[in-house]
Design a protein around this motif. Structure first.
Motif, PDB file in Angstrom:
ATOM      1  N   TYR A  24      18.957 -57.882 -43.802  1.00 54.02           N
ATOM      2  CA  TYR A  24      18.582 -58.598 -45.023  1.00 54.02           C
ATOM      3  C   TYR A  24      17.092 -58.868 -44.987  1.00 54.02           C
ATOM      4  N   TYR A  25      16.490 -58.935 -46.148  1.00 48.76           N
ATOM      5  CA  TYR A  25      15.097 -59.358 -46.219  1.00 48.76           C
ATOM      6  C   TYR A  25      15.073 -60.864 -45.965  1.00 48.76           C
ATOM      7  N   GLN A  26      14.181 -61.303 -45.092  1.00 47.76           N
ATOM      8  CA  GLN A  26      14.142 -62.721 -44.728  1.00 47.76           C
ATOM      9  C   GLN A  26      13.980 -63.618 -45.943  1.00 47.76           C
ATOM     10  N   CYS A  27      13.150 -63.213 -46.889  1.00 44.68           N
ATOM     11  CA  CYS A  27      12.915 -64.068 -48.056  1.00 44.68           C
ATOM     12  C   CYS A  27      14.192 -64.316 -48.852  1.00 44.68           C
ATOM     13  N   ASP A  28      15.175 -63.416 -48.760  1.00 47.72           N
ATOM     14  CA  ASP A  28      16.439 -63.596 -49.472  1.00 47.72           C
ATOM     15  C   ASP A  28      17.347 -64.606 -48.786  1.00 47.72           C
ATOM     16  N   ARG A  53       9.658 -55.067 -54.700  1.00 50.42           N
ATOM     17  CA  ARG A  53      10.919 -54.911 -53.973  1.00 50.42           C
ATOM     18  C   ARG A  53      11.360 -53.445 -53.945  1.00 50.42           C
ATOM     19  N   LYS A  54      11.155 -52.733 -55.042  1.00 49.92           N
ATOM     20  CA  LYS A  54      11.584 -51.329 -55.119  1.00 49.92           C
ATOM     21  C   LYS A  54      10.845 -50.447 -54.117  1.00 49.92           C
ATOM     22  N   ASP A  55       9.671 -50.886 -53.646  1.00 51.58           N
ATOM     23  CA  ASP A  55       8.884 -50.117 -52.683  1.00 51.58           C
ATOM     24  C   ASP A  55       9.149 -50.537 -51.230  1.00 51.58           C
ATOM     25  N   ALA A  56      10.023 -51.504 -51.045  1.00 51.74           N
ATOM     26  CA  ALA A  56      10.323 -51.990 -49.697  1.00 51.74           C
ATOM     27  C   ALA A  56      11.132 -50.954 -48.925  1.00 51.74           C
ATOM     28  N   SER A  85       2.126 -58.040 -41.756  1.00 51.26           N
ATOM     29  CA  SER A  85       3.211 -59.017 -41.566  1.00 51.26           C
ATOM     30  C   SER A  85       4.549 -58.348 -41.873  1.00 51.26           C
ATOM     31  N   THR A  86       4.652 -57.094 -41.497  1.00 51.62           N
ATOM     32  CA  THR A  86       5.850 -56.313 -41.707  1.00 51.62           C
ATOM     33  C   THR A  86       6.325 -55.784 -40.361  1.00 51.62           C
ATOM     34  N   ARG A 134       4.661 -48.262 -42.384  1.00 49.88           N
ATOM     35  CA  ARG A 134       5.056 -48.285 -43.785  1.00 49.88           C
ATOM     36  C   ARG A 134       3.840 -48.236 -44.708  1.00 49.88           C
ATOM     37  N   PHE A 135       2.668 -48.676 -44.213  1.00 50.59           N
ATOM     38  CA  PHE A 135       1.455 -48.612 -45.033  1.00 50.59           C
ATOM     39  C   PHE A 135       1.129 -47.164 -45.394  1.00 50.59           C
ATOM     40  N   GLY A 136       1.420 -46.244 -44.475  1.00 47.00           N
ATOM     41  CA  GLY A 136       1.151 -44.836 -44.713  1.00 47.00           C
ATOM     42  C   GLY A 136       2.025 -44.229 -45.791  1.00 47.00           C
ATOM     43  N   LYS A 137       3.116 -44.881 -46.145  1.00 47.19           N
ATOM     44  CA  LYS A 137       4.036 -44.380 -47.167  1.00 47.19           C
ATOM     45  C   LYS A 137       3.693 -44.897 -48.565  1.00 47.19           C
ATOM     46  N   LEU A 138       2.735 -45.820 -48.641  1.00 49.55           N
ATOM     47  CA  LEU A 138       2.390 -46.434 -49.929  1.00 49.55           C
ATOM     48  C   LEU A 138       1.263 -45.682 -50.621  1.00 49.55           C
ATOM     49  N   LYS A 139       1.361 -45.571 -51.927  1.00 53.31           N
ATOM     50  CA  LYS A 139       0.288 -44.983 -52.725  1.00 53.31           C
ATOM     51  C   LYS A 139      -0.595 -46.073 -53.325  1.00 53.31           C
TER      52      LYS A 139
END
Length: 169
Positions: A96-100, A85-88, A25-26, A31-36
């Protein structure tokens, strides 16, 4: 401001070695490949280390460290995947992030309060902001001609109503 963002949902298992199938839902599935690691939320929240990431059709296939069988992966089905949020992904100017944006007060450039942003409609060309007042609902296209200023810190959006939209307010 939200401190965690939802980026997907585990919809099923994949294979017999513990992989899960994620409906992202992004905007950027890569971006999943950038996450640890990622936060898996079901009845509880637990941080899981990501072992591998693969892409298959419209899905992301994740393998978590310590989840090695289909039965273990099955327990994660219907879980929501979140990140801090820091990993976004970083935002560009005027993004802007929609949730904001949800709940922000929308005001015309003349100072008239139009109401609160309650929904965002995603269309092919541009998003449309749904603004709800006590009297009515107004649809405002999310284009530079209409959205003059967004102040997340003060929860305020200044808009210019194009001709035709003014009659609706």
């Amino acid at each position: 401001m939200e401190q965690m963002f939802t980026i997907g949902k585990i919809v099923n298992t994949h294979g017999v070695k513990g992989e899960v199938r994620v409906l992202p839902s992004t905007d950027d599935v890569k971006r999943f490949g950038k996450l640890k690691e990622i936060i898996v939320q079901n009845r509880t929240e637990i941080t899981k280390e990501i072992e591998t990431v693969r892409y298959h059709k419209n899905f992301v296939l994740l393998k978590f460290k310590g989840i090695d069988t289909m039965d273990e992966a099955e327990l994660l089905k219907n879980s929501t995947l979140k990140i801090n949020r820091k990993d976004a992904l970083p935002l560009k100017e005027d993004e802007y992030y929609q949730c904001d944006l949800y709940g922000i007060q929308v005001i015309t450039e003349e100072g008239r309060d139009l109401g609160e942003l309650t929904d965002i409609l995603v269309t092919g060309s541009n998003d449309v902001y749904v603004v709800q007042s006590a009297q009515k609902e107004i649809l405002i296209p999310a284009i530079k001609q209409c959205i003059l200023k967004v102040d997340i810190a003060n929860r305020q959006m200044i808009v210019h109503l194009l001709e035709g939209l003014e009659d609706l307010s």
